[in-house]
Design a protein around this motif. Structure first.
Motif, PDB file in Angstrom:
ATOM      1  N   MET A 136     -20.625   3.912  34.367  1.00 18.66           N
ATOM      2  CA  MET A 136     -20.230   3.199  33.141  1.00 18.66           C
ATOM      3  C   MET A 136     -20.597   1.709  33.272  1.00 18.66           C
ATOM      4  O   MET A 136     -20.578   1.163  34.369  1.00 18.66           O
ATOM      5  CB  MET A 136     -18.712   3.334  32.977  1.00 18.66           C
ATOM      6  N   GLN A 137     -20.876   1.073  32.158  1.00 17.30           N
ATOM      7  CA  GLN A 137     -21.076  -0.379  32.137  1.00 17.30           C
ATOM      8  C   GLN A 137     -19.737  -1.071  32.448  1.00 17.30           C
ATOM      9  O   GLN A 137     -18.694  -0.652  31.904  1.00 17.30           O
ATOM     10  CB  GLN A 137     -21.490  -0.819  30.722  1.00 17.30           C
ATOM     11  N   PRO A 138     -19.716  -2.141  33.249  1.00 15.03           N
ATOM     12  CA  PRO A 138     -18.475  -2.909  33.373  1.00 15.03           C
ATOM     13  C   PRO A 138     -18.134  -3.552  32.028  1.00 15.03           C
ATOM     14  O   PRO A 138     -19.034  -3.901  31.262  1.00 15.03           O
ATOM     15  CB  PRO A 138     -18.806  -3.980  34.418  1.00 15.03           C
ATOM     16  N   VAL A 139     -16.850  -3.688  31.756  1.00 15.61           N
ATOM     17  CA  VAL A 139     -16.417  -4.184  30.442  1.00 15.61           C
ATOM     18  C   VAL A 139     -15.875  -5.616  30.557  1.00 15.61           C
ATOM     19  O   VAL A 139     -15.053  -5.913  31.433  1.00 15.61           O
ATOM     20  CB  VAL A 139     -15.324  -3.260  29.858  1.00 15.61           C
ATOM     21  N   TYR A 140     -16.349  -6.491  29.692  1.00 15.60           N
ATOM     22  CA  TYR A 140     -15.850  -7.871  29.581  1.00 15.60           C
ATOM     23  C   TYR A 140     -15.411  -8.089  28.134  1.00 15.60           C
ATOM     24  O   TYR A 140     -15.879  -7.394  27.227  1.00 15.60           O
ATOM     25  CB  TYR A 140     -16.953  -8.886  29.918  1.00 15.60           C
ATOM     26  N   THR A 141     -14.561  -9.070  27.917  1.00 12.69           N
ATOM     27  CA  THR A 141     -14.203  -9.469  26.549  1.00 12.69           C
ATOM     28  C   THR A 141     -14.265 -10.982  26.509  1.00 12.69           C
ATOM     29  O   THR A 141     -13.688 -11.640  27.388  1.00 12.69           O
ATOM     30  CB  THR A 141     -12.759  -9.019  26.204  1.00 12.69           C
ATOM     31  N   VAL A 142     -14.972 -11.544  25.543  1.00  8.49           N
ATOM     32  CA  VAL A 142     -14.983 -13.001  25.424  1.00  8.49           C
ATOM     33  C   VAL A 142     -13.967 -13.422  24.365  1.00  8.49           C
ATOM     34  O   VAL A 142     -13.675 -12.669  23.437  1.00  8.49           O
ATOM     35  CB  VAL A 142     -16.391 -13.558  25.088  1.00  8.49           C
ATOM     36  N   SER A 143     -13.471 -14.664  24.524  1.00  8.56           N
ATOM     37  CA  SER A 143     -12.388 -15.115  23.637  1.00  8.56           C
ATOM     38  C   SER A 143     -12.945 -15.853  22.421  1.00  8.56           C
ATOM     39  O   SER A 143     -12.503 -16.959  22.108  1.00  8.56           O
ATOM     40  CB  SER A 143     -11.418 -16.007  24.411  1.00  8.56           C
ATOM     41  N   THR A 144     -13.933 -15.262  21.742  1.00  8.76           N
ATOM     42  CA  THR A 144     -14.445 -15.910  20.534  1.00  8.76           C
ATOM     43  C   THR A 144     -13.353 -15.859  19.463  1.00  8.76           C
ATOM     44  O   THR A 144     -12.787 -14.803  19.201  1.00  8.76           O
ATOM     45  CB  THR A 144     -15.722 -15.180  20.049  1.00  8.76           C
ATOM     46  N   GLY A 145     -13.073 -17.032  18.867  1.00  6.24           N
ATOM     47  CA  GLY A 145     -11.895 -17.128  18.003  1.00  6.24           C
ATOM     48  C   GLY A 145     -12.183 -16.922  16.527  1.00  6.24           C
ATOM     49  O   GLY A 145     -11.253 -16.758  15.735  1.00  6.24           O
ATOM     50  N   ASN A 146     -13.451 -16.974  16.148  1.00  9.94           N
ATOM     51  CA  ASN A 146     -13.770 -16.763  14.735  1.00  9.94           C
ATOM     52  C   ASN A 146     -15.228 -16.292  14.616  1.00  9.94           C
ATOM     53  O   ASN A 146     -15.958 -16.204  15.609  1.00  9.94           O
ATOM     54  CB  ASN A 146     -13.534 -18.046  13.913  1.00  9.94           C
ATOM     55  N   TYR A 147     -15.588 -16.034  13.357  1.00 11.34           N
ATOM     56  CA  TYR A 147     -16.901 -15.452  13.046  1.00 11.34           C
ATOM     57  C   TYR A 147     -18.067 -16.324  13.552  1.00 11.34           C
ATOM     58  O   TYR A 147     -19.002 -15.837  14.174  1.00 11.34           O
ATOM     59  CB  TYR A 147     -16.903 -15.290  11.527  1.00 11.34           C
ATOM     60  N   SER A 148     -17.972 -17.648  13.337  1.00  9.79           N
ATOM     61  CA  SER A 148     -19.129 -18.464  13.745  1.00  9.79           C
ATOM     62  C   SER A 148     -19.215 -18.567  15.270  1.00  9.79           C
ATOM     63  O   SER A 148     -20.309 -18.538  15.846  1.00  9.79           O
ATOM     64  CB  SER A 148     -19.145 -19.820  13.060  1.00  9.79           C
TER      65      SER A 148
END
Ligand code: PML
Ligand code: MG
Length: 257
Positions: free
Chosen positions: A60-72
């Motif tokens: 499986m690919q390792p999973v990350y999440t970035v903390s982008t706060g809005n659409y832009s």
């Protein structure tokens, strides 16, 4: 499973299952087709095929999440990430216009990473990554690990399995996905180099658009990519880490150029 209403794509999904799970699996796919937020289908196609070859086993690919706060912020992150991975600015613009077009494709677009040349044989249908799955015993473990995020674990795990098959193709540089579900606003950027990176707020609630773009090398033969994605059976037989949420700028700096 493919569900549509006239020409409009409603939903699609696939998996590899042991024969004794067939009845319940087909029932679950039908249920899903009939309850999708994109609308009520007037046609649902369920295809069941016996595999004639053993699946290739992948991690499986390792999973990350970035903390982008809005659409832009989300789109800025995706643009910078793709450029680090060798996708040109023009190709990024094209990919964004495909994904944000109101005409949702049933499958993914294939785009050459530098020149932006479209390479899928049928631009209306696109390409669907199929014949992919995860060893049944691993799914509860993956669900448990994803439990710390405020996310639909079934959606994320299915997407990670699909992205793991896509990233295992030697010709695919990166994948960008935005859900076509109007209420699912987290997308992902995935590549062998970065892993599977979840990008919150890639769309605003209620937007009906969405789609996938596979960025491929300039030299590869499109037919080889399509054959692997649509025909070669692949199963995840090893899980990878699920990482904590990370600042998008830090993530960009960590990509190996
Ligand atoms: C889809 O609608 O199938 C795409 C789901 C993307 C999941 C992104 C995530 O939350 O990890
Ligand atoms: Mg969908």
């Amino acid at each position: 499973m493919r569900a549509s209403e006239g020409e409009k794509h409603i939903s699609g999904a696939e998996g590899l299952y042991p024969e004794d799970e067939l009845q319940e699996t087909v029932a679950a796919y039908l249920q899903r087709a009939l309850q999708h937020d994109r609308g009520e289908p007037d046609r649902v196609v369920l295809t069941v095929e016996r595999l004639e070859e053993e699946p290739q086993l992948i991690e499986m690919q390792p999973v990350y999440t970035v903390s982008t706060g809005n659409y832009s912020e989300a789109w800025r992150f995706v643009k910078e990430g793709l450029i680090c991975l060798g996708v040109s600015g023009e190709t990024f613009n094209l990919a964004r216009s495909i994904i944000e077009s109101p005409d949702v494709m049933r499958g993914a677009a294939i785009v050459r990473a530098v020149s932006g040349v479209r390479a899928e044989p049928d631009m209306l249908r696109g390409v669907r990554a199929t014949r992919l799955g995860i060893m049944p015993g691993l799914l509860p473990v993956l669900y448990e690990a994803l439990g710390r995020f405020d996310a639909d674990r079934a959606v994320v795990s299915e997407a990670v399995v699909l992205a793991s098959k896509v990233a295992s193709s030697p010709y695919i540089v990166a994948e960008l996905c935005v859900s076509d579900d109007p209420f699912y606003t987290t997308g992902y950027l995935s590549s062998k180099n970065t892993g599977y990176v979840r990008v919150p707020h890639i769309k605003e609630k209620g937007m009906m658009n969405g789609g996938r773009v596979f960025f491929v090398t300039e030299e590869c033969v499109a037919g080889d990519v399509v054959r692997y994605l649509e025909e070669t059976p692949v199963m995840v037989n090893k899980l990878s880490d699920i990482h904590d949420i990370i600042n998008p700028d830090e993530f960009i700096c960590s990509i190996n150029r």
